[in-house]
Design an enzyme around this catalytic site. Structure first.
Site, PDB file in Angstrom:
ATOM      1  N   ASP A  49      46.203  48.417  42.321  1.00 23.33           N
ATOM      2  CA  ASP A  49      45.222  47.417  41.909  1.00 23.33           C
ATOM      3  C   ASP A  49      43.924  47.594  42.686  1.00 23.33           C
ATOM      4  OD1 ASP A  49      44.952  44.328  40.722  1.00 23.33           O
ATOM      5  OD2 ASP A  49      43.876  44.633  42.597  1.00 23.33           O
ATOM      6  N   TYR A  54      35.281  45.985  44.955  1.00 21.79           N
ATOM      7  CA  TYR A  54      35.806  46.529  46.204  1.00 21.79           C
ATOM      8  C   TYR A  54      35.042  47.767  46.662  1.00 21.79           C
ATOM      9  CZ  TYR A  54      39.920  43.731  44.828  1.00 21.79           C
ATOM     10  OH  TYR A  54      40.773  42.734  44.427  1.00 21.79           O
ATOM     11  N   LYS A  83      38.988  45.658  37.631  1.00 23.59           N
ATOM     12  CA  LYS A  83      38.423  44.365  37.229  1.00 23.59           C
ATOM     13  C   LYS A  83      36.934  44.506  36.915  1.00 23.59           C
ATOM     14  CE  LYS A  83      41.589  42.430  40.631  1.00 23.59           C
ATOM     15  NZ  LYS A  83      41.767  43.652  41.449  1.00 23.59           N
ATOM     16  N   HIS A 116      37.151  39.486  36.773  1.00 23.79           N
ATOM     17  CA  HIS A 116      37.392  39.178  38.180  1.00 23.79           C
ATOM     18  C   HIS A 116      37.265  37.678  38.480  1.00 23.79           C
ATOM     19  CE1 HIS A 116      37.279  41.377  42.299  1.00 23.79           C
ATOM     20  NE2 HIS A 116      38.013  40.292  42.363  1.00 23.79           N
TER      21      HIS A 116
END
Length: 308
Positions: A49, A54, A83, A116
């Site tokens: 994931d 990120y 996401k 998200h």
């Protein structure tokens, strides 16, 4: 031989089988993410994931390709989630930016694509874009993250597809009881981010007493709790030995009394929620400004060659 936690799957509402346990890579640099993915896959993990926010999709993409080579696996053997970034939301923007996410991940499709956060005024158009990507075969399943009952009701009113997954903060300190009941009624699977609950949960004397009784760590007890609650779990670690230890929760089971003891820890307090963000109504001046995490090694991993 008995099936391990890493081999177990749950059937999503569209029939796709999703692993119930995997690896998260939040707050990992590209190198850390790549190394974690390779270590996790080597030790049997199949669910990975990540997210654009990120800043490590390039590292994850490299790690995936290297892990496939090293472990003689095919792409279909892994289940990859990413996401849609809050700043990319909207119908056209989602479709365009997802193309770039696929490039960074070195993939032609992802197994699960999530929104998200439910960005005000945009998340329904974003959902329509996810439906298109699903129908076009670019994703095998679609879902959301951090959506409450009202957000899910908005999607339900569109009279199209319902999310197959809702990824929420879930751990002994925030157990989302009311939302989980709603999701079960809609056929939406719960997936946990922050499944360990941080230092407060890990150092809780109730958890430690249960861990001592079973000869396990506090982290293993919490992850076993998440699993027995029927929640898909993606603990994050950049240390190979911890990645292995996190998955070693098959050789014990929490009793009904132990489950009740941990359930009683619920404080119903999320660490971050809609009102903390600048895009949420009424919080433009004080909210958190969203940005994609930047790591110095991003360019290196965009073009790093896989070794054969």
């Amino acid at each position: 031989m008995a099936e391990t936690i890493l081999q177990k799957t749950t059937k999503l509402s569209n029939g796709v089988e999703m692993p119930v346990f995997g690896l998260g890579v939040w707050k990992s640099s590209n190198q850390q993410a790549a190394d974690s993915v390779r270590a996790a896959v080597k030790h049997g993990y199949r669910l990975i994931d990540t997210a654009k926010q990120y800043g490590n999709e390039a590292g994850v993409g490299y790690g995936i390709q290297q892990a496939l080579v090293e472990n003689h696996l095919n792409r279909k053997d892994l289940f990859i989630t990413t996401k849609i970034f809050n700043g990319d939301q909207g119908y056209v923007s989602t479709l365009e930016n997802f193309k770039e996410q696929l490039k960074r991940l070195r993939l032609t499709y992802v197994d699960l694509l999530l929104i998200h956060w439910p960005v005000d005024g945009k998340y329904l158009d974003t959902w329509k874009a996810l439906e298109k990507l699903y129908h076009d075969g670019k994703v095998r399943a679609i879902g959301v993250s951090n959506f409450d009952e009202a957000n899910l009701a908005d999607i339900e009113r569109l009279d199209g597809l319902m999310p197959q997954v809702n990824q929420m903060e879930f751990n002994p300190l925030i157990q989302e009881k009311h939302l989980l009941t709603k999701m079960n009624g809609l056929g939406v699977a719960m997936e946990a981010w922050s499944p360990l609950g941080g230092g407060e949960a890990l150092s809780d004397p109730t958890v430690q007493a249960i861990a001592d009784k079973h000869g396990k760590t506090a982290a293993q007890v919490i992850l076993r709790f998440d699993y027995q609650m029927g929640v898909i779990t993606i603990p994050k670690s950049s240390h190979e030995e911890r990645i292995v230890a996190n998955s070693q929760i098959d050789d014990f089971e929490l009793s009904d009394e132990e489950m009740k003891q941990i359930q009683a820890m619920d404080k119903e307090k999320r660490s971050i929620w809609h009102g903390d963000f600048a895009w949420h109504k009424g919080s433009e001046e004080t909210g958190t400004k969203d940005s994609v995490s930047y790591w110095d090694d991003n360019d290196e991993y965009l073009n790093k060659e896989v070794t054969y």
